[in-house]
Write a protein that holds these residues in place. Structure first.
Motif, PDB file in Angstrom:
ATOM      1  N   VAL A   1       5.195   4.504  12.927  1.00  0.00           N
ATOM      2  CA  VAL A   1       4.977   4.061  11.743  1.00  0.00           C
ATOM      3  C   VAL A   1       6.266   2.954  11.639  1.00  0.00           C
ATOM      4  CG1 VAL A   1       4.937   4.467   9.319  1.00  0.00           C
ATOM      5  CG2 VAL A   1       3.794   6.057  10.850  1.00  0.00           C
ATOM      6  N   PRO A   2       5.974   1.832  11.176  1.00  0.00           N
ATOM      7  CA  PRO A   2       6.696   0.784  10.985  1.00  0.00           C
ATOM      8  C   PRO A   2       7.573   1.248   9.800  1.00  0.00           C
ATOM      9  CG  PRO A   2       4.569  -0.390  11.230  1.00  0.00           C
ATOM     10  CD  PRO A   2       4.558   1.198  11.191  1.00  0.00           C
ATOM     11  N   VAL A   3       8.976   0.853   9.877  1.00  0.00           N
ATOM     12  CA  VAL A   3       9.702   1.129   8.801  1.00  0.00           C
ATOM     13  C   VAL A   3      10.565   0.044   8.236  1.00  0.00           C
ATOM     14  CG1 VAL A   3      12.020   2.284   8.319  1.00  0.00           C
ATOM     15  CG2 VAL A   3      10.023   3.487   9.261  1.00  0.00           C
ATOM     16  N   LEU A   4      10.793  -0.265   7.074  1.00  0.00           N
ATOM     17  CA  LEU A   4      11.431  -1.473   6.375  1.00  0.00           C
ATOM     18  C   LEU A   4      12.680  -0.920   5.608  1.00  0.00           C
ATOM     19  CD1 LEU A   4      12.134  -4.475   5.783  1.00  0.00           C
ATOM     20  CD2 LEU A   4      10.591  -4.129   3.834  1.00  0.00           C
TER      21      LEU A   4
ATOM     22  N   LEU B   1       7.011  -6.926  10.826  1.00  0.00           N
ATOM     23  CA  LEU B   1       6.472  -5.898  10.127  1.00  0.00           C
ATOM     24  C   LEU B   1       5.252  -6.369   8.980  1.00  0.00           C
ATOM     25  CD1 LEU B   1       8.191  -3.036   8.660  1.00  0.00           C
ATOM     26  CD2 LEU B   1       7.856  -4.641   6.548  1.00  0.00           C
ATOM     27  N   LEU B   2       5.398  -7.598   8.534  1.00  0.00           N
ATOM     28  CA  LEU B   2       4.223  -8.114   7.891  1.00  0.00           C
ATOM     29  C   LEU B   2       3.063  -8.402   8.595  1.00  0.00           C
ATOM     30  CD1 LEU B   2       6.352 -10.928   5.923  1.00  0.00           C
ATOM     31  CD2 LEU B   2       5.451  -8.540   4.939  1.00  0.00           C
ATOM     32  N   ASN B   3       2.996  -8.663   9.922  1.00  0.00           N
ATOM     33  CA  ASN B   3       1.839  -8.871  10.907  1.00  0.00           C
ATOM     34  C   ASN B   3       1.252  -7.355  10.851  1.00  0.00           C
ATOM     35  OD1 ASN B   3       2.416 -11.464  11.400  1.00  0.00           O
ATOM     36  ND2 ASN B   3       3.515 -11.112  13.284  1.00  0.00           N
ATOM     37  N   GLU B   4       2.070  -6.381  11.024  1.00  0.00           N
ATOM     38  CA  GLU B   4       1.410  -5.121  11.395  1.00  0.00           C
ATOM     39  C   GLU B   4       0.770  -4.594  10.024  1.00  0.00           C
ATOM     40  OE1 GLU B   4       1.557  -2.889  13.883  1.00  0.00           O
ATOM     41  OE2 GLU B   4       2.183  -4.620  14.880  1.00  0.00           O
ATOM     42  N   TYR B   5       1.617  -4.825   8.846  1.00  0.00           N
ATOM     43  CA  TYR B   5       1.022  -4.459   7.545  1.00  0.00           C
ATOM     44  C   TYR B   5      -0.511  -5.330   7.412  1.00  0.00           C
ATOM     45  CZ  TYR B   5       0.650  -4.043   2.372  1.00  0.00           C
ATOM     46  OH  TYR B   5       0.317  -3.683   1.200  1.00  0.00           O
ATOM     47  N   ASP B   6      -0.358  -6.607   7.865  1.00  0.00           N
ATOM     48  CA  ASP B   6      -1.708  -7.243   7.622  1.00  0.00           C
ATOM     49  C   ASP B   6      -2.664  -6.669   8.378  1.00  0.00           C
ATOM     50  OD1 ASP B   6      -0.346  -8.858   5.985  1.00  0.00           O
ATOM     51  OD2 ASP B   6      -0.226 -10.895   7.352  1.00  0.00           O
ATOM     52  N   LYS B   7      -2.321  -5.866   9.476  1.00  0.00           N
ATOM     53  CA  LYS B   7      -3.208  -5.391  10.394  1.00  0.00           C
ATOM     54  C   LYS B   7      -3.761  -4.057   9.902  1.00  0.00           C
ATOM     55  CE  LYS B   7      -0.976  -6.775  14.415  1.00  0.00           C
ATOM     56  NZ  LYS B   7      -0.297  -6.342  15.624  1.00  0.00           N
ATOM     57  N   GLY B   8      -3.160  -3.645   8.861  1.00  0.00           N
ATOM     58  CA  GLY B   8      -3.572  -2.362   8.223  1.00  0.00           C
ATOM     59  C   GLY B   8      -2.470  -1.385   8.627  1.00  0.00           C
ATOM     60  N   ASN B   9      -1.392  -1.507   9.436  1.00  0.00           N
ATOM     61  CA  ASN B   9      -0.736  -0.617   9.537  1.00  0.00           C
ATOM     62  C   ASN B   9       0.593  -0.539   8.613  1.00  0.00           C
ATOM     63  OD1 ASN B   9       0.813   1.169  11.286  1.00  0.00           O
ATOM     64  ND2 ASN B   9       1.563  -0.336  12.610  1.00  0.00           N
ATOM     65  N   LYS B  10       0.442   0.013   7.844  1.00  0.00           N
ATOM     66  CA  LYS B  10       1.378   0.166   6.467  1.00  0.00           C
ATOM     67  C   LYS B  10       2.684   0.673   7.085  1.00  0.00           C
ATOM     68  CE  LYS B  10      -0.850   0.415   2.235  1.00  0.00           C
ATOM     69  NZ  LYS B  10      -1.001   1.131   0.853  1.00  0.00           N
ATOM     70  N   PHE B  11       3.732   0.041   6.472  1.00  0.00           N
ATOM     71  CA  PHE B  11       5.214   0.635   6.776  1.00  0.00           C
ATOM     72  C   PHE B  11       5.773   1.740   5.696  1.00  0.00           C
ATOM     73  CE2 PHE B  11       5.449  -3.085   4.042  1.00  0.00           C
ATOM     74  CZ  PHE B  11       6.428  -2.909   3.176  1.00  0.00           C
ATOM     75  N   THR B  12       6.830   2.230   5.788  1.00  0.00           N
ATOM     76  CA  THR B  12       7.441   3.032   5.068  1.00  0.00           C
ATOM     77  C   THR B  12       8.799   2.507   4.876  1.00  0.00           C
ATOM     78  OG1 THR B  12       6.391   5.340   5.872  1.00  0.00           O
ATOM     79  CG2 THR B  12       8.571   5.457   4.678  1.00  0.00           C
TER      80      THR B  12
END
Ligand code: TRP
Length: 373
Positions: free
Chosen positions: A211-214, A62-73
């Motif tokens: 969309v990634p989700v946490l 999830l953090l890897n995606e976030y770092d790539k600009g793919n924000k999670f919900t």
């Protein structure tokens, strides 16, 4: 002798061995490397540092995606079976930290259907309770623009098609194995897990992309999300990530604060007097007499008053260590410690109760799809 314990979404009892539970569930520890990485996004929340949020699934991804600009919900929720107590607030406070730190959207699901199905409650009661619980959630200061509240029976048009697609992929045999259902379980309960999976896919459905989700919540909810993750790829959705906390202990020394133990449970609507009374009766690690305790000291490890400081009410590690030291040395006795905690809780509740009133002004705006409460 290993102690017996049970942790399911509907029952938590016994002396919980959280490491063993993590192994049983197959979740991953939040280790030092992950903590270090999380500290790179903002000051670590004490609940992370102290091992309260201690286990996860795919948080690194999830953090890897976030770092790539793919924000999670963020997605979390509440089964509205009664008034909100501190044990419910604890993980929500952490959710707020996640939202503030990562500046992300959030979905909060109120499962009034679940509590109707699983408890001896009317649907009207669980629906009214959902409103009351939502006020507590909102009072914590979630971003009113980024946060939407789902009420299952009101948002059914959104949830149902997604829940159906989940339900079609989960067999009765899986439901029995994961949740312990048997032939006497009502069929609504058997379907329910699909309703709790659905919000994990709403961000993707709404955005029309993955969309990634946490999901930050108590580890007791993991069985739902294990099933949810299993079916996600087959439905074209990303598997939700999760981060799990231990249960907030009760004031009577039990492993989990629970409404079935009213006197050991602090509700958000309690008066200062009620708090004083409940904390006054709390289970501690003290000795039978003042003399003995001055001499031998107390045991903060088993003390529910200390645990309250550890979980929620003492953010400074230095203060917390000093408190433990003084307790062990017999320098501070239970009466004084209880008074300090009472005061901290009452300061927190006074402020919270004010914000809870103000939440009534914004609750309508936070309803997903603008449903009417
Ligand atoms: N089943 C949860 C409860 O009884 C409520 C809930 C719904 C939930 N969706 C969730 C909890 C997502 C955590 C995360 O309280």
């Amino acid at each position: 002798m290993p102690e017996e314990f049970t942790v399911t979404p509907w029952e938590v009892k016994g002396d919980i061995d959280y490491d063993l539970l993590m192994k049983k569930f197959g979740t991953t520890p939040v280790d030092d490397a992950l903590l270090e990485r999380l500290a790179g996004y903002g000051e670590l929340h004490p609940m992370l540092k102290r091992g309260i949020f201690y286990s996860h699934r795919d948080l690194v991804w999830l953090l890897n995606e976030y770092d790539k600009g793919n924000k999670f919900t963020i997605y979390t929720g509440r089964g509205p079976s009664g008034n909100t107590h501190l044990g419910h607030m604890m993980p929500w406070i952490f959710n707020k930290w996640v939202q503030d730190t990562f500046k992300v959207d959030m979905i909060f699901q109120m499962t009034n259907d679940e509590k109707f199905l699983f408890k001896d409650m009317d649907l009207d009661d669980t629906t009214n309770m959902a409103y009351q619980n939502a006020l507590d959630f909102i009072a914590l200061g979630f971003d009113t623009k980024r946060t939407k509240i789902i009420l299952n029976t009101k948002n059914i048009d959104k949830l149902y098609p997604i829940a159906l697609s989940v339900a079609k992929k989960v067999t009765f045999s899986t439901a029995k194995a994961v949740f312990g259902f048997d032939n006497s379980t009502n069929i609504g309960s058997i379907f329910f897990s699909a309703m709790q999976s659905a919000p994990a896919f709403i961000p993707s459905v709404d955005a029309g992309r993955q969309v990634p989700v946490l999901i930050p919540c108590g580890i007791d909810q993991d069985p739902h999300f294990r099933v949810c993750r299993d079916v996600a790829p087959g439905l074209g959705f990303p598997k939700p990530s999760s981060v799990y906390c231990k249960m907030m202990p009760g004031l009577s020394g039990g492993d989990k604060m629970s409404s079935s133990d009213e006197n050991a449970t602090i509700y958000t609507t309690d008066t200062p007097k009620q708090v004083k009374k409940k904390v006054g009766r709390a289970f501690t690690g003290g000795c039978v007499s003042v003399e003995e305790q001055r001499e031998k000291g107390g045991n903060p490890e088993v003390c529910s008053v200390f645990k309250y400081n550890y979980y929620m009410f003492e953010h400074s590690d230095d203060e917390l260590n000093e408190l433990a030291r003084k307790c062990r040395n017999g320098e501070i006795l239970c009466g004084e410690c209880k008074m300090c905690l009472t005061q901290k809780i009452n300061v927190f509740l006074e402020d919270h109760q004010e914000k809870r009133e103000k939440a009534k002004d914004v609750i309508a705006d936070m309803a997903y799809d603008g449903f009417e409460w």
